[in-house]
Design an enzyme around this catalytic site. Sequence first.
Site: not given
Lengths: 111, 99
Positions: A63-65, A67, A96
Amino acid sequence: MVEELAPEEVNERVQNGDVRVIDTRPPTEYEAGHIPGAINVPLGDLPSTVPDIDWDDTDVVCACPIGQSSKQAAMLISSYEGVEDDVVVASMAGGYEEWDFELETGAAADA
Amino acid sequence: MSQPSWDDVVELPDELDDETAEALLEDATEVQDMTGEVCPYPQVEAKKAIAGLDAGDVLVQETDHVPSTENVPKAVGDDATAKVWKSGDGRYRVFLRKE
């Protein structure tokens, strides 16, 4: 190709306890709020950290800011010999930015 | 077991040799130092800068973050043609020529 999981599915699997979440954001963003139980491995540290993680047969989602770099993270983890081929290493679609569920705060849990 | 590498999974744009990259850098319209910056900030800044350039202008982003060398060109899409220069010691320059 990297499998992408919708935040809803990630949330469901987190509740069921059958996925491991790798949060690739900087520690400050992780500590401000992360998916419950997520492990924080900032993207820049991933290559050197992957061998130190005790991988098992549990599926993984990155998971990152937004995707995007989580897809690269998933590919990197999948490319590691210590991760079994039948372990799904996915990316959370939208990152996120699209996560509307519970968040946990505080410092990183051990990998 | 050997440590995984970004080079195995990141799709870099076409690579420039040192001489071409040096010349292009000197003629660049704008240079952004993104060293230490991670997704999505470099993408956002590249898109903003490209929007303000004229066709043929060149934006250069300096970075030490390999994933950016793929993500930034993808973020600007067809608005710019991307090339990359690798220092060999962990530094990269992404060259974006506005279409």
